[in-house]
Scaffold this active site. Structure first.
Site, PDB file in Angstrom:
ATOM      1  N   GLU A 118      -8.076  32.207  43.790  1.00 48.27           N
ATOM      2  CA  GLU A 118      -7.408  33.510  43.844  1.00 48.27           C
ATOM      3  C   GLU A 118      -6.923  33.926  45.239  1.00 48.27           C
ATOM      4  O   GLU A 118      -7.247  35.011  45.723  1.00 48.27           O
ATOM      5  CB  GLU A 118      -8.344  34.580  43.260  1.00 48.27           C
ATOM      6  CG  GLU A 118      -8.807  34.225  41.853  1.00 48.27           C
ATOM      7  CD  GLU A 118      -9.826  35.186  41.247  1.00 48.27           C
ATOM      8  OE1 GLU A 118     -10.205  36.151  41.911  1.00 48.27           O
ATOM      9  OE2 GLU A 118     -10.225  34.955  40.095  1.00 48.27           O
ATOM     10  N   GLU A 165     -10.315  29.308  32.566  1.00 47.65           N
ATOM     11  CA  GLU A 165     -11.167  30.454  32.211  1.00 47.65           C
ATOM     12  C   GLU A 165     -10.620  31.156  30.967  1.00 47.65           C
ATOM     13  O   GLU A 165     -10.570  32.384  30.888  1.00 47.65           O
ATOM     14  CB  GLU A 165     -11.240  31.442  33.390  1.00 47.65           C
ATOM     15  CG  GLU A 165     -11.714  30.802  34.678  1.00 47.65           C
ATOM     16  CD  GLU A 165     -11.864  31.777  35.849  1.00 47.65           C
ATOM     17  OE1 GLU A 165     -11.835  32.998  35.631  1.00 47.65           O
ATOM     18  OE2 GLU A 165     -12.009  31.291  36.991  1.00 47.65           O
TER      19      GLU A 165
HETATM   20  O1  9MR Z   1     -17.537  35.969  34.564  1.00 48.78           O
HETATM   21  C1  9MR Z   1     -17.918  36.316  35.874  1.00 48.78           C
HETATM   22  C2  9MR Z   1     -18.765  37.577  35.833  1.00 48.78           C
HETATM   23  O2  9MR Z   1     -20.009  37.306  35.219  1.00 48.78           O
HETATM   24  C3  9MR Z   1     -18.984  38.099  37.228  1.00 48.78           C
HETATM   25  O3  9MR Z   1     -19.647  39.343  37.165  1.00 48.78           O
HETATM   26  C4  9MR Z   1     -17.662  38.250  37.927  1.00 48.78           C
HETATM   27  C5  9MR Z   1     -17.894  38.777  39.310  1.00 48.78           C
HETATM   28  O4  9MR Z   1     -16.867  38.652  40.147  1.00 48.78           O
HETATM   29  O5  9MR Z   1     -16.995  37.009  37.960  1.00 48.78           O
HETATM   30  C6  9MR Z   1     -16.661  36.546  36.695  1.00 48.78           C
HETATM   31  O6  9MR Z   1     -15.919  35.336  36.763  1.00 48.78           O
HETATM   32  C7  9MR Z   1     -14.663  35.403  37.427  1.00 48.78           C
HETATM   33  C8  9MR Z   1     -14.395  34.030  37.998  1.00 48.78           C
HETATM   34  O7  9MR Z   1     -15.449  33.644  38.822  1.00 48.78           O
HETATM   35  C9  9MR Z   1     -13.081  33.992  38.763  1.00 48.78           C
HETATM   36  N1  9MR Z   1     -11.991  34.470  37.959  1.00 48.78           N
HETATM   37  C10 9MR Z   1     -12.190  35.747  37.274  1.00 48.78           C
HETATM   38  C11 9MR Z   1     -13.493  35.712  36.477  1.00 48.78           C
HETATM   39  C12 9MR Z   1     -13.650  36.975  35.681  1.00 48.78           C
HETATM   40  O8  9MR Z   1     -13.825  38.061  36.543  1.00 48.78           O
END
Ligand code: 9MR
Length: 380
Positions: free
Chosen positions: A165, A272
């Protein structure tokens, strides 16, 4: 008894035995056959592994993952915030468990993520006075972090989301002004890839981002990837996160972006994938993790179940997405859903806490959604 009669009886016994063995084998095969097997000739089918498996030891969920998926990504446990302790030390407990799960099930195990602006403390980037540390100091910290992680799981983690990102959502989609960027400029990206590659030359390295299939951010991603390639940065793949909604973006748009990324010679991963069915009462990029809105019951319409017509619409959306993915399988390495069943999805709490969403292939009872049957049917 004549010889031929004896032979006949023995033959009948053997036939019975063979059919019994076949039936058993069939039952065994059924137990082990999941989405991953139907798509074995197309691409890997992955899922994210979160705390329900790693900390709560949810056996039902683990068994489902082993049957349905042949690739895993850690939802949180290898992010800086989770794997590093406040004292600058390490906590590999969940990371090791995650990797063991992948090894045990012979899975394509993906690491997530080596450089990301989120889930990392400010103290990594700032000194006691609150000022930024120098470029050299940050590079050293990155070297230590990346070489330790990639080195520890060398040969077991086959692919890494090296950078996550890095592109901003604002007008013109410039590079995100993260602490990494503010200190090192765009070089933080090449540095992360280079260190990962030096540590494990066999690892497949990915640039991962959300909404890069959508106009504006897509062009910015193509331009960034070209700049990296021009600098001979060791990049092998691009991750389209694919946090989709039931109404958009269009399948054509996703297909176009897959083809554009493939033209750069990169393998495409859907990293994802989930499909949000809840009303979007805001106009913001879906995955910017810091965004939050207030809960109202109107914003949570399917609390007591998904109406049949929405389940149908959702199933059709999954089906048309996979039809397109199969068509483009030559370019696609892997399709990973962000979680296994609806109950564990991050979307229940994002960007509004406590809603009931249905974004994955398995429901809250861990039973397959209608979409699952449609995806299997595409391969029959
Ligand atoms: O699914 C993840 C969630 O449990 C966490 O709280 C969150 C915190 O930033 O991150 C989520 O995963 C993210 C991923 O690492 C990167 N792309 C976006 C995802 C959804 O937020």
């Amino acid at each position: 008894m004549t010889v031929s009669r004896r032979k006949f009886i023995a033959g009948a016994g053997a036939t019975f035995l063979i059919s019994q063995i076949k039936a058993n084998a069939f039952a065994e095969a059924l137990k082990h056959t999941g989405l991953k097997d139907y798509y074995a000739k197309d691409f890997k089918i992955g899922t994210a592994i979160g705390s329900d498996i790693l900390e709560k030891n949810d056996q039902q969920l683990s068994a489902l993952v082993a049957r349905e998926f042949n690739s895993i990504t850690p939802e949180n446990c290898l992010k800086w915030e989770s794997v590093r302790t406040a004292e600058e030390g390490w906590n590999f407990k969940d990371g090791d468990k995650f990797v063991e799960f992948g090894v045990k099930n012979a899975m394509y195990t993906v690491g997530h993520t080596l450089a990301w602006h989120s889930q990392i403390p400010d103290s990594v980037f700032k000194n006691d006075k609150g000022n930024y540390i120098s470029a050299e100091q940050l590079k050293k910290k990155m070297d230590h972090h990346i070489s330790t992680l990639v080195g520890r799981y060398k040969g077991k983690i086959m692919a890494w989301d090296a950078v996550n990102e890095a592109i901003d959502d604002g007008a013109g989609n410039p590079m995100r002004k993260s602490h990494y960027f503010n200190i090192l400029g765009e070089d933080f990206i090449s540095h992360a890839f280079n260190v990962a590659h030096e540590t494990d030359p066999d690892a497949h390295l990915i640039y991962n981002d959300y909404n890069i299939e959508q106009a504006g951010k897509h062009e910015a991603a193509i331009a960034l990837l070209k700049r990296l390639q021009k600098k001979e940065v060791p990049i092998n793949g691009v991750g389209i996160q694919a946090h989709l909604s039931i109404s958009g973006p269009s399948i054509e748009q996703i297909e176009k972006s897959i083809l554009n990324f493939a033209k750069l010679g990169l393998r495409v991963h859907l990293t994802e994938l989930d499909i949000d069915v809840l009303p979007q009462v805001w106009n913001l990029p879906i995955a910017e993790v810091s965004t939050r809105f207030e809960y109202t019951s109107a914003r949570d319409p399917y609390k007591n179940g998904l109406p049949k017509e929405i389940e149908d619409k959702l199933a059709k959306r999954w089906e048309s997405l996979f039809e397109m993915l199969i068509r483009n399988r030559a370019h696609i390495e892997r399709v990973t859903t962000w979680g296994v069943s609806d109950d564990v999805s991050w979307l229940n709490d994002f960007p509004i806490k406590g809603r009931t969403d249905y974004p994955l292939l398995f429901d809250r009872k861990r039973a397959p959604h209608d979409a699952y049957a449609r995806l299997i049917n595409l391969k029959k």
